[in-house]
Design a protein around this motif. Structure first.
Motif, mmCIF file in Angstrom:
data_model
loop_
_atom_site.group_PDB
_atom_site.id
_atom_site.type_symbol
_atom_site.label_atom_id
_atom_site.label_comp_id
_atom_site.label_asym_id
_atom_site.label_seq_id
_atom_site.Cartn_x
_atom_site.Cartn_y
_atom_site.Cartn_z
ATOM 1 N N ALA A 192 -3.993 19.249 -18.324
ATOM 2 C CA ALA A 192 -3.521 19.707 -17.022
ATOM 3 C C ALA A 192 -4.392 19.169 -15.900
ATOM 4 C CB ALA A 192 -3.471 21.231 -16.985
ATOM 5 N N ALA A 246 -3.298 22.142 -20.790
ATOM 6 C CA ALA A 246 -1.948 22.711 -20.793
ATOM 7 C C ALA A 246 -1.735 23.621 -21.991
ATOM 8 C CB ALA A 246 -0.921 21.585 -20.793
ATOM 9 N N SER A 247 -2.451 23.329 -23.075
ATOM 10 C CA SER A 247 -2.329 24.120 -24.300
ATOM 11 C C SER A 247 -3.245 25.341 -24.319
ATOM 12 C CB SER A 247 -2.661 23.241 -25.510
ATOM 13 O OG SER A 247 -3.998 22.753 -25.409
ATOM 14 N N ASP A 279 6.512 28.734 -16.940
ATOM 15 C CA ASP A 279 5.922 27.717 -16.068
ATOM 16 C C ASP A 279 6.558 26.392 -16.477
ATOM 17 O OD1 ASP A 279 4.318 25.632 -15.004
ATOM 18 O OD2 ASP A 279 2.594 26.965 -14.851
ATOM 19 N N ASP A 326 6.248 23.348 -15.569
ATOM 20 C CA ASP A 326 5.346 22.202 -15.741
ATOM 21 C C ASP A 326 4.627 22.259 -17.086
ATOM 22 O OD1 ASP A 326 6.032 21.207 -13.242
ATOM 23 O OD2 ASP A 326 4.387 22.246 -12.222
ATOM 24 N N ILE A 327 4.102 23.433 -17.423
ATOM 25 C CA ILE A 327 3.427 23.583 -18.715
ATOM 26 C C ILE A 327 4.420 23.434 -19.859
ATOM 27 C CG2 ILE A 327 2.165 25.177 -20.209
ATOM 28 C CD1 ILE A 327 0.475 24.060 -17.944
ATOM 29 N N GLU A 328 5.590 24.031 -19.705
ATOM 30 C CA GLU A 328 6.606 23.930 -20.759
ATOM 31 C C GLU A 328 7.006 22.482 -20.998
ATOM 32 O OE1 GLU A 328 11.144 25.460 -21.775
ATOM 33 O OE2 GLU A 328 10.046 26.332 -20.078
#
Length: 323
Positions: A86, A193-194, A282, A284-286
């Motif tokens: 991220a 992100a994870s 979210d 973006d994260i997804e």
């Protein structure tokens, strides 16, 4: 033996350092174990006090590109330092500097050493990505073409290829390995992100609320900290012949879903812990997490004696015991 760990003060680097120091000796490149005389930790931050107090440990603080003199006399290098996913999406230049340029500088410094060094590079499953019209196969193998969809994954893949070429040319004994998402990570959240894949377990176990930004059916590939460290050490220990072609190796993973992770949390700690998770999508994260594969065929790693965790509940139990 003189060992260097970049990112040595981080969670994974510190755990690797503790494991090496507890063993007292380490195997490298198919040779019998030899005593660890010095363990150098390179990082921007200070190491945990227990590592700093060990007389075998030397710490070097600063940017990696400014700390490469510390490689003098090294036999084995674990390259773990990186700006995470991220962060690299939010700041492209940060990823180029902290990952790509720093990695290249490290490879060049290793190339200049009088004795050929073994370098284990921690790459990532983020080198894989799903593009419209270019779906990944249902099962990903070491031979599956990486098609990253993040800057972080692209930088990791470039460094894999560069290290492979340095190895082909005889400059370095390179061993690039792709780590699965490590869960459960202790400590504070990071910019990956994870990161939620640890947070939705770690925080509820501490009685705190946690946010899950992806749908419950999302499939993921995970590895416990212990199995990840086992993989790094095994890859360093085997001969180049046993490692095979100097292209990246996928480490084993347990395939699960976020829903099953929450069910494992409830199994270990009770429904009250699972109820502390807030589901807040979210996009973006997804988009990042769902672009990664979740099912791997890691036959090459299995031939080295490596295996995935039996299930996610066992990972949660191990985390509880380690706290």
């Amino acid at each position: 033996m003189n060992i260097v760990i970049t990112g040595g003060s981080g969670f994974l680097g510190a755990r690797l350092a503790r494991t090496i120091l507890a063993k007292g000796s380490l195997a490298r490149d198919g040779a019998p174990p030899t005593p660890v005389d010095r363990l150098t930790l390179l990082d921007r931050v200070a190491p945990p006090p227990d590592l700093a107090a060990d007389p075998r440990v030397r710490t070097v603080r600063g940017e990696l590109v400014d700390s490469l003199d510390a490689l003098a006399g090294a036999h084995l290098v674990f390259h773990l330092a990186a700006a995470v996913s991220a962060e690299c999406e939010a700041d492209f230049d940060l990823g180029i500097e902290a990952n790509l340029r720093a990695g290249y500088a490290l490879f060049e410094a290793c190339r200049s050493l009088p004795e050929r060094v073994t370098l284990v590079f921690a790459s990532s499953l983020a080198v894989y990505g799903q593009w419209p019209g270019r779906p990944l196969p249902e099962v990903v193998t070491d031979a599956t073409l990486p098609t990253p969809r993040t800057s972080y994954g692209t930088q990791k893949f470039i460094l894999e290829q560069l290290l492979t070429d340095y190895t082909r040319k005889g400059f370095i004994d390179g061993r690039p390995v792709r780590l699965m998402t490590v869960s459960v990570r202790p400590g504070r959240p990071n910019g990956a992100a994870s990161g939620f894949l640890s947070g939705i377990i770690r925080e509820p176990l501490a009685g705190q609320r946690a946010v899950c930004p992806v749908p419950a059916p999302t499939a993921v590939a995970l590895s416990s900290p212990a199995r990840t460290i086992e993989g790094l050490l095994r890859v360093a220990a085997v001969s180049m012949e046993d490692f095979g072609a100097p292209v990246a190796m996928n480490l084993p993973a347990v395939r699960t879903t976020v829903a099953d992770m929450v069910a494992a949390l409830a199994e270990v700690a009770g429904k009250r812990a699972a109820d502390l998770i807030d589901w807040a999508p979210d996009p973006d994260i997804e988009a990042i997490v769902t672009s990664w594969p979740a099912r791997f065929d890691t036959a090459r790693a299995h031939r080295l004696g490596l295996a995935a965790d039996p299930d996610f509940a066992s990972i949660v139990r191990a985390f509880v015991e380690d706290r």
